[in-house]
Design a protein around this motif. Structure first.
Motif, PDB file in Angstrom:
ATOM      1  N   LEU A 115       0.819  -1.042   0.012  1.00  0.00           N
ATOM      2  CA  LEU A 115       0.149  -0.021   0.032  1.00  0.00           C
ATOM      3  C   LEU A 115       0.813   1.352   0.125  1.00  0.00           C
ATOM      4  CD1 LEU A 115      -2.798  -1.033   2.437  1.00  0.00           C
ATOM      5  CD2 LEU A 115      -3.065  -0.683   0.107  1.00  0.00           C
ATOM      6  N   ALA A 116       2.055   1.177   0.703  1.00  0.00           N
ATOM      7  CA  ALA A 116       2.886   2.301   0.783  1.00  0.00           C
ATOM      8  C   ALA A 116       3.543   2.536  -0.778  1.00  0.00           C
ATOM      9  CB  ALA A 116       3.947   2.319   1.933  1.00  0.00           C
ATOM     10  N   GLU A 117       3.835   1.528  -1.546  1.00  0.00           N
ATOM     11  CA  GLU A 117       4.294   1.736  -2.838  1.00  0.00           C
ATOM     12  C   GLU A 117       3.148   2.310  -3.722  1.00  0.00           C
ATOM     13  OE1 GLU A 117       6.583  -1.370  -5.340  1.00  0.00           O
ATOM     14  OE2 GLU A 117       4.706  -2.098  -5.332  1.00  0.00           O
ATOM     15  N   LEU A 118       2.094   1.886  -3.575  1.00  0.00           N
ATOM     16  CA  LEU A 118       0.945   2.307  -4.325  1.00  0.00           C
ATOM     17  C   LEU A 118       0.638   3.867  -4.128  1.00  0.00           C
ATOM     18  CD1 LEU A 118      -1.628  -0.679  -4.336  1.00  0.00           C
ATOM     19  CD2 LEU A 118      -0.245  -0.139  -6.491  1.00  0.00           C
ATOM     20  N   ALA A 119       0.819   4.139  -2.869  1.00  0.00           N
ATOM     21  CA  ALA A 119       0.525   5.722  -2.529  1.00  0.00           C
ATOM     22  C   ALA A 119       1.804   6.309  -2.750  1.00  0.00           C
ATOM     23  CB  ALA A 119       0.245   5.739  -0.891  1.00  0.00           C
ATOM     24  N   GLY A 166       0.039   7.171   7.837  1.00  0.00           N
ATOM     25  CA  GLY A 166       0.933   7.712   6.901  1.00  0.00           C
ATOM     26  C   GLY A 166       0.510   7.580   5.517  1.00  0.00           C
ATOM     27  N   LEU A 167      -0.281   6.797   5.205  1.00  0.00           N
ATOM     28  CA  LEU A 167      -0.851   6.630   3.620  1.00  0.00           C
ATOM     29  C   LEU A 167      -1.999   7.904   3.707  1.00  0.00           C
ATOM     30  CD1 LEU A 167      -1.897   3.042   3.762  1.00  0.00           C
ATOM     31  CD2 LEU A 167       0.211   3.892   2.950  1.00  0.00           C
ATOM     32  N   PRO A 168      -2.142   8.348   2.151  1.00  0.00           N
ATOM     33  CA  PRO A 168      -3.242   9.235   1.990  1.00  0.00           C
ATOM     34  C   PRO A 168      -4.632   8.917   2.287  1.00  0.00           C
ATOM     35  CG  PRO A 168      -2.372   8.295  -0.019  1.00  0.00           C
ATOM     36  CD  PRO A 168      -1.481   7.776   1.000  1.00  0.00           C
TER      37      PRO A 168
END
Length: 338
Positions: A141-145, A300-302
């Motif tokens: 998810l961090a990568e996608l965001a 920390g994700l959007p």
């Protein structure tokens, strides 16, 4: 890629749920949780294979004592399985499906079709077998965001006292021998900021507690040097920058969560947030106190992401035995906090 949701659904942000590894209990706990859906909000959009979910529903009706939501009455973004998957028989195929479903669900939330993401459990080893080399869903998810790192926080409200347990992990899915190298002043300062911002959702002047790394928090350097050489000074500096916050620590890890245990059972005074320095240090007390209520929350994700605090349950998949309380809590937390 599955068929996009209808225009009307896309205009009304709601929860998006990825259904996890199809060989596990993800579909079961979602159907059980949605049978208890009491929110006035629109039910979530599910991301997975519709045919698999419908077949699972028909099978579980014959062995589950708990009510099940009927997939025919739910909105599903259909991402079909390439081949059938049997309950309790995970493989690279089931791992790849869960990876695709998570990716589709995250893109929907990022595109504005959902207010928050709820993820059913996946199995990392089967992601790896399918060629998706990530430590877990949080890192994907961090990568996608497009963010460097997301933080993993576990939150739960006690059904006995109403007190809320919040535990953030300074490090996540890494071997124990790598933890001392991964920890440093900058990481601890940043994680304390994340923990403070989350706890201020519930109280403007929270109390935070930090567990030590070594037994007895190093015992003045006799059982480990990290506390004396940099951690104590780091906490002092952070406390000076945040004078309205009471900061405790580094505390001996074996007693750090005792007040949380008392508050969980009967209420009372306990820190609003705990910072654990490595995965099991934080997850052992969380799961002992709140296994069915705890929610894994990615910060920390959007967008907000929550997940039940349990795994894929391959050993009980397809038997109607999976408990849905943690998925219910994940849906409620996403609805409340998203």
């Amino acid at each position: 890629m599955g068929d996009p949701p209808s225009d009307s659904n896309a205009k009304r942000p709601r929860l998006i749920v990825s259904l996890g590894d199809p060989a596990g209990i993800g579909g079961e706990v979602v159907l059980k949780a949605l049978a208890r859906w009491s929110s006035e909000a629109e039910p979530p959009l599910l991301v997975g294979c519709r045919r698999w979910l419908e077949e699972s529903y028909q099978h579980l009706k014959g062995c589950s004592e708990a009510p099940l939501a009927d997939p025919a009455e739910l909105d599903v973004l259909d991402c079909p399985l390439e081949q059938p998957v049997r309950p309790g028989a995970p493989s690279a195929l089931s791992g790849d499906a869960s990876f695709r479903w998570l990716t589709e669900a995250a893109l929907l939330v990022q595109g504005g079709s959902g207010k928050a993401l709820v993820t059913a459990p996946i199995a990392k080893q089967h992601w790896h077998a399918a060629g998706h080399d990530y430590p877990g869903q949080t890192e994907r998810l961090a990568e996608l965001a497009g963010v460097q790192e997301a933080s993993m926080l576990f939150t739960a409200r006690s059904p006995q006292s109403g007190w809320r347990l919040n535990t953030l992990l300074a490090t996540t899915h890494i071997p124990l021998k790598q933890v001392p190298q991964a920890l440093n002043r900058e990481r601890v300062l940043a994680k304390l900021d994340v923990l403070l911002n989350f706890c201020r959702r519930f109280r403007p002047d929270p109390t935070l507690a930090v567990a030590g790394l070594n037994p007895h928090a190093g015992e003045a350097g006799r059982l480990g040097q990290e506390e004396a050489t940099w951690l104590e000074a780091t906490l002092q500096d952070w406390a000076a920058r945040n004078p309205d916050v009471r900061l405790l620590g580094p505390l001996p890890p074996d007693t750090c969560w005792i007040s949380a245990g008392l508050a969980w059972r009967q209420g009372g005074d306990a820190p609003d947030g705990f910072l654990a320095l490595y995965h099991d240090q934080g997850l052992i007390p969380v799961k002992l106190l709140a296994f069915d209520q705890a929610v894994n929350t990615s910060l920390g994700l959007p967008f907000l992401r929550t997940s039940p605090d349990h795994g894929t349950g391959f050993d009980i998949a397809g038997r109607g035995l999976a408990r849905s309380e943690s998925m219910v809590a994940a849906l409620e937390a996403a609805q409340e906090l998203g």
